[in-house]
Design an enzyme around this catalytic site. Structure first.
Site, PDB file in Angstrom:
ATOM      1  N   ASP A  13      70.044 -10.096   6.890  1.00  0.00           N
ATOM      2  CA  ASP A  13      69.177  -9.206   6.122  1.00  0.00           C
ATOM      3  C   ASP A  13      68.030  -8.787   7.051  1.00  0.00           C
ATOM      4  O   ASP A  13      67.360  -9.653   7.628  1.00  0.00           O
ATOM      5  CB  ASP A  13      68.642 -10.003   4.921  1.00  0.00           C
ATOM      6  CG  ASP A  13      67.842  -9.146   3.974  1.00  0.00           C
ATOM      7  OD1 ASP A  13      67.257  -8.133   4.417  1.00  0.00           O
ATOM      8  OD2 ASP A  13      67.776  -9.503   2.788  1.00  0.00           O
ATOM      9  N   ILE A  14      67.804  -7.500   7.178  1.00  0.00           N
ATOM     10  CA  ILE A  14      66.800  -7.057   8.164  1.00  0.00           C
ATOM     11  C   ILE A  14      65.384  -7.490   7.780  1.00  0.00           C
ATOM     12  O   ILE A  14      64.546  -7.701   8.661  1.00  0.00           O
ATOM     13  CB  ILE A  14      66.883  -5.527   8.404  1.00  0.00           C
ATOM     14  CG1 ILE A  14      66.258  -5.180   9.759  1.00  0.00           C
ATOM     15  CG2 ILE A  14      66.254  -4.744   7.262  1.00  0.00           C
ATOM     16  CD1 ILE A  14      66.608  -3.815  10.265  1.00  0.00           C
ATOM     17  N   GLY A  35      68.992   1.173  -0.980  1.00  0.00           N
ATOM     18  CA  GLY A  35      69.537   0.582   0.253  1.00  0.00           C
ATOM     19  C   GLY A  35      68.515  -0.237   1.022  1.00  0.00           C
ATOM     20  O   GLY A  35      67.686  -0.951   0.436  1.00  0.00           O
ATOM     21  N   VAL A  36      68.559  -0.099   2.325  1.00  0.00           N
ATOM     22  CA  VAL A  36      67.670  -0.893   3.177  1.00  0.00           C
ATOM     23  C   VAL A  36      66.206  -0.471   2.967  1.00  0.00           C
ATOM     24  O   VAL A  36      65.287  -1.297   3.048  1.00  0.00           O
ATOM     25  CB  VAL A  36      68.152  -0.825   4.649  1.00  0.00           C
ATOM     26  CG1 VAL A  36      67.880   0.497   5.293  1.00  0.00           C
ATOM     27  CG2 VAL A  36      67.567  -1.953   5.460  1.00  0.00           C
ATOM     28  N   ASP A  37      65.992   0.784   2.670  1.00  0.00           N
ATOM     29  CA  ASP A  37      64.644   1.311   2.404  1.00  0.00           C
ATOM     30  C   ASP A  37      64.021   0.562   1.208  1.00  0.00           C
ATOM     31  O   ASP A  37      62.879   0.066   1.286  1.00  0.00           O
ATOM     32  CB  ASP A  37      64.783   2.815   2.096  1.00  0.00           C
ATOM     33  CG  ASP A  37      63.476   3.577   2.151  1.00  0.00           C
ATOM     34  OD1 ASP A  37      62.442   2.956   2.426  1.00  0.00           O
ATOM     35  OD2 ASP A  37      63.511   4.807   1.914  1.00  0.00           O
ATOM     36  N   GLY A 122      75.095   4.197   5.100  1.00  0.00           N
ATOM     37  CA  GLY A 122      75.165   3.852   3.677  1.00  0.00           C
ATOM     38  C   GLY A 122      75.187   5.121   2.836  1.00  0.00           C
ATOM     39  O   GLY A 122      76.144   5.897   2.866  1.00  0.00           O
TER      40      GLY A 122
END
Ligand code: AR6
Length: 188
Positions: A13-14, A35-37, A122
């Site tokens: 996980d970033i 998503g990642v944002d 993504g």
């Protein structure tokens, strides 16, 4: 230090990465998303959005920087990858630039370690093998020019992405070894 020792691919996980900066795969508004944002904003806390509001958005292929607030990383570099539209709309070059712009900003801020997610793979629908190849090449090209950044981590969120980005890195390393062999051969 060899360039191949300065890039790695991991599955994680970033938001948990203990690096100077993590990169966010944002959108042009820089006002958050899924998503990642979404994960980065959630982990950093509401001050991140407050700072992002002052940035006035970000064009595709470029990058902007904020503090990391509650994240272990001191900085967040927000970049905007291209939306995949079939490959004829400059998507490859824009993706290459998104990585490069992030690294240029990292250099300006004396950042030595940086973690990237798979930008555009993504919600933005970029074909993953193609995206992985561009990501690795962009990072590799930058590291050949700049020696102040000594750790670039490509963080994959699942096993499939991990395999594809690892293969892309191996391919670049093999191709460079081949090129060196050829040029050594031709200089004899
Ligand atoms: N750590 C690492 N990777 C992650 C994480 C995480 N916590 N969460 C998701 N991923 P995406 P895009 C992976 O859609 O394609 C947003 O709404 C995910 O599995 O986050 O550039 C923005 O606001 C995928 O492999 O980014 C934009 O509107 C990769 O991160 C839009 O999505 C990127 O997926 C940007 O789309």
């Amino acid at each position: 230090m060899e360039i191949s020792d300065r890039i790695s691919v991991i599955m994680d996980d970033i938001v948990t990465q203990r690096v100077d900066a993590i990169v966010n795969a944002a959108n042009n508004s820089l006002l958050g998303g899924g998503g990642v944002d979404g994960a980065i904003h959630q982990a950093a806390g509401p001050e991140l959005l407050e700072e992002c509001r002052k940035l006035g958005g970000c064009p595709t292929g470029e990058a902007k920087i904020t503090r990391g607030y509650n994240l272990p990383a001191k900085w967040v570099i927000h970049t905007v990858g291209p939306v995949w539209k079939g490959g004829m709309c400059d998507e490859d070059r824009m993706l290459y630039r998104a990585y490069r712009s992030s690294l240029e900003l990292a250099r300006q801020y004396q950042i030595r370690s940086i973690a990237f997610p798979g930008i555009s793979i993504g919600a933005y629908g970029f074909p993953i093998e193609r995206a992985a190849d561009i990501a690795v090449r962009s990072v590799w090209d930058f590291l050949t020019e700049v020696n102040t950044i000594n750790e670039v981590i490509l963080v994959c969120y699942n096993q499939r992405a991990f395999n594809i980005y690892s293969d892309a890195l191996k391919n670049v390393i093999n191709n460079i070894a081949l090129d060196q062999k050829r040029s050594n051969g031709s200089s004899k």
